[in-house]
Design a protein around this motif. Structure first.
Motif, PDB file in Angstrom:
ATOM      1  N   PRO A  87      18.706  27.491  78.020  1.00 31.51           N
ATOM      2  CA  PRO A  87      19.286  28.945  77.320  1.00 31.51           C
ATOM      3  C   PRO A  87      20.546  28.670  76.572  1.00 31.51           C
ATOM      4  N   TYR A  88      21.053  29.527  75.747  1.00 26.00           N
ATOM      5  CA  TYR A  88      22.326  29.396  75.284  1.00 26.00           C
ATOM      6  C   TYR A  88      23.235  29.663  76.345  1.00 26.00           C
ATOM      7  N   GLN A  89      24.422  29.118  76.557  1.00 32.19           N
ATOM      8  CA  GLN A  89      25.429  29.367  77.552  1.00 32.19           C
ATOM      9  C   GLN A  89      26.118  30.742  77.372  1.00 32.19           C
ATOM     10  N   LEU A  90      26.407  31.283  78.637  1.00 34.16           N
ATOM     11  CA  LEU A  90      27.027  32.537  78.678  1.00 34.16           C
ATOM     12  C   LEU A  90      28.170  32.579  77.767  1.00 34.16           C
ATOM     13  N   LYS A  91      29.084  31.376  77.711  1.00 35.29           N
ATOM     14  CA  LYS A  91      30.333  31.512  77.000  1.00 35.29           C
ATOM     15  C   LYS A  91      30.084  31.573  75.603  1.00 35.29           C
ATOM     16  N   GLN A  92      28.651  30.821  74.787  1.00 38.06           N
ATOM     17  CA  GLN A  92      28.451  31.106  73.707  1.00 38.06           C
ATOM     18  C   GLN A  92      28.217  32.533  73.329  1.00 38.06           C
ATOM     19  N   MET A  95      32.070  40.083  74.097  1.00 36.49           N
ATOM     20  CA  MET A  95      32.260  40.651  75.713  1.00 36.49           C
ATOM     21  C   MET A  95      32.579  39.529  76.250  1.00 36.49           C
ATOM     22  N   SER A  96      32.995  39.951  77.636  1.00 35.48           N
ATOM     23  CA  SER A  96      33.171  38.906  78.627  1.00 35.48           C
ATOM     24  C   SER A  96      32.008  38.225  79.184  1.00 35.48           C
ATOM     25  N   ILE A  97      32.369  36.984  79.688  1.00 32.08           N
ATOM     26  CA  ILE A  97      31.056  36.185  80.452  1.00 32.08           C
ATOM     27  C   ILE A  97      30.194  37.008  81.175  1.00 32.08           C
ATOM     28  N   SER A  98      30.932  37.791  82.159  1.00 33.75           N
ATOM     29  CA  SER A  98      30.126  38.759  83.187  1.00 33.75           C
ATOM     30  C   SER A  98      29.478  39.824  82.343  1.00 33.75           C
ATOM     31  N   GLY A  99      30.132  40.430  81.414  1.00 33.66           N
ATOM     32  CA  GLY A  99      29.583  41.526  80.690  1.00 33.66           C
ATOM     33  C   GLY A  99      28.491  41.275  79.981  1.00 33.66           C
ATOM     34  N   THR A 100      28.430  39.830  79.447  1.00 30.25           N
ATOM     35  CA  THR A 100      27.338  39.147  78.626  1.00 30.25           C
ATOM     36  C   THR A 100      26.142  38.988  79.781  1.00 30.25           C
TER      37      THR A 100
END
Length: 91
Positions: A46-51, A58-63
């Motif tokens: 999958p696409y990385q959370l950071k991307q 959004m933040s990583i946790s928000g994403t």
């Protein structure tokens, strides 16, 4: 607050504000759907959370928590396939 007003209560400014709010909600729903697709349906990785966080603002946790299982199910119905098998929650 109701958007539908009696004829005498119609206010063009409030009507435009309601319209803008509807558009914002639709844009937020579209973004959640796209994040769900990028995280749950792209194979083999999958696409990385950071991307995703950078793209959404959004933040990583928000994403990570921005979409629900119902949204994943809606994407699955729309594209006609099941989400990829998740082996981890990082990424």
């Amino acid at each position: 607050m109701r958007e539908e007003h009696e004829k005498d209560d119609w206010d063009p400014l409030l009507s435009e504000i309601f319209a803008a709010r509807r558009e914002m909600r639709a844009a937020e729903e579209r973004m959640r759907t796209l994040v769900a697709y990028g995280r749950e349906f792209i194979k083999p990785h999958p696409y990385q959370l950071k991307q995703m966080a950078e793209a959404t603002g959004m933040s990583i946790s928000g994403t990570r928590s921005s979409y629900t299982v119902d949204e994943v199910a809606a994407v699955a119905r729309r594209i006609g396939r099941q989400p990829r098998f998740r082996t981890d929650e990082t990424g």
